[in-house]
Enzyme design. Sequence first.
Site, mmCIF file in Angstrom:
data_model
loop_
_atom_site.group_PDB
_atom_site.id
_atom_site.type_symbol
_atom_site.label_atom_id
_atom_site.label_comp_id
_atom_site.label_asym_id
_atom_site.label_seq_id
_atom_site.Cartn_x
_atom_site.Cartn_y
_atom_site.Cartn_z
ATOM 1 N N GLY A 18 8.133 40.965 48.733
ATOM 2 C CA GLY A 18 9.049 41.953 48.138
ATOM 3 C C GLY A 18 9.944 41.331 47.093
ATOM 4 O O GLY A 18 11.134 41.635 47.011
ATOM 5 N N ARG A 60 11.907 43.367 43.294
ATOM 6 C CA ARG A 60 13.141 44.140 43.119
ATOM 7 C C ARG A 60 14.172 43.715 44.159
ATOM 8 O O ARG A 60 13.838 43.078 45.164
ATOM 9 C CB ARG A 60 12.863 45.645 43.260
ATOM 10 C CG ARG A 60 12.006 46.195 42.130
ATOM 11 C CD ARG A 60 11.875 47.716 42.152
ATOM 12 N NE ARG A 60 11.124 48.190 43.285
ATOM 13 C CZ ARG A 60 11.631 48.881 44.305
ATOM 14 N NH1 ARG A 60 12.920 49.185 44.336
ATOM 15 N NH2 ARG A 60 10.879 49.262 45.307
ATOM 16 N N VAL A 71 2.249 43.942 52.329
ATOM 17 C CA VAL A 71 2.489 43.091 53.503
ATOM 18 C C VAL A 71 1.997 43.729 54.806
ATOM 19 O O VAL A 71 1.840 43.031 55.819
ATOM 20 C CB VAL A 71 3.981 42.697 53.663
ATOM 21 C CG1 VAL A 71 4.446 41.801 52.538
ATOM 22 C CG2 VAL A 71 4.869 43.925 53.818
ATOM 23 N N TYR A 105 13.799 52.262 61.400
ATOM 24 C CA TYR A 105 14.257 51.090 60.646
ATOM 25 C C TYR A 105 15.017 50.117 61.557
ATOM 26 O O TYR A 105 14.797 48.902 61.511
ATOM 27 C CB TYR A 105 15.142 51.583 59.502
ATOM 28 C CG TYR A 105 15.624 50.534 58.533
ATOM 29 C CD1 TYR A 105 14.787 50.038 57.532
ATOM 30 C CD2 TYR A 105 16.943 50.072 58.577
ATOM 31 C CE1 TYR A 105 15.249 49.100 56.610
ATOM 32 C CE2 TYR A 105 17.410 49.142 57.668
ATOM 33 C CZ TYR A 105 16.568 48.659 56.682
ATOM 34 O OH TYR A 105 17.029 47.736 55.775
ATOM 35 N N ALA A 138 14.745 49.788 64.793
ATOM 36 C CA ALA A 138 13.807 49.153 65.729
ATOM 37 C C ALA A 138 13.047 48.019 65.039
ATOM 38 O O ALA A 138 12.891 46.921 65.596
ATOM 39 C CB ALA A 138 12.825 50.198 66.264
#
Length: 248
Positions: free
Chosen positions: A13, A16, A65, A156, A158
Amino acid sequence: MDEGASRLAVVSGGSRGIGRATVLRLAEEGFDVAFCYRADEESAHQVTVQAGKWGTRVVASRVDVADADAVRAWISRTEREVGPISVAVTSAGITRDGPLVTMSDDNWGAVMRTNLDGVYHVCRAAAFGMMKRRRGCIVNISSVSGVYGNAKQTNYSAAKAGIIGFSKALAKEVGRYGIRANVVAPGFIDTDMTDALSGSVSERIRDSVALGRMGTAEEVADLVSFLASDRATYITGSVVEIHGGISI
Ligand code: NAP
């Protein structure tokens, strides 16, 4: 990093936000950097151009990913063509927020696959070479949502809590191989991810942060680069929060 060691970092990632700032910071510090992104080729290209001014090698690859085979291929291609990996940073992440009772399976699954499986894929692929060389450093980006929980972010939170358990277990598993694994848990950082928040939510965020503002991606990148450096050689299995004094 260990003196005299190779200086190659992989960043997921990296096109950005926090990942991008990390790529630029590590390149500035003299690292070669191989980063991946999912779709936005133009942003990835801009990062390679910007990082190029530091004179190290910066290579962008379009890799999801969530795709285990693609990550494995990316990491082995990077080790073959650029060199041994000394640092791995996982920053690829997405949000698909909403109340639990209306959460779609797609939104649950997408967040788990990118945010948690993605970390597992990158770390598993990168740790193998690090173990053979008996040195290396991993920094996984979690979130305050993973530490404290956040309403309408059960998926998110979790995934981000999972990153913490994963990284602590990994630190215990690979410490004897000279590898450190740590977690950075940011609060609200000014990136495209938080741009999506409405104005009133942003205002509430600013009100709940002691420093009265969002953090910058560069501030997080500074912490990542510290944890990856030889100034942090006794730090492993730690979760370092960076949130400007948030009350969540
Ligand atoms: P961002 O600005 O939205 O950037 C996300 C980056 O991840 C982009 O480079 C994106 O590439 C990449 N990415 C997304 N899904 C991917 C996938 N499946 N495979 C490969 N790359 C993928 O996000 P950010 O704010 O910098 O967040 C970075 C990390 O910090 C995330 O893990 C996030 O959860 C965490 N975090 C952020 C905040 C915050 O306030 N911003 C707070 C706490 C934690 P493309 O553009 O090509 O899709």
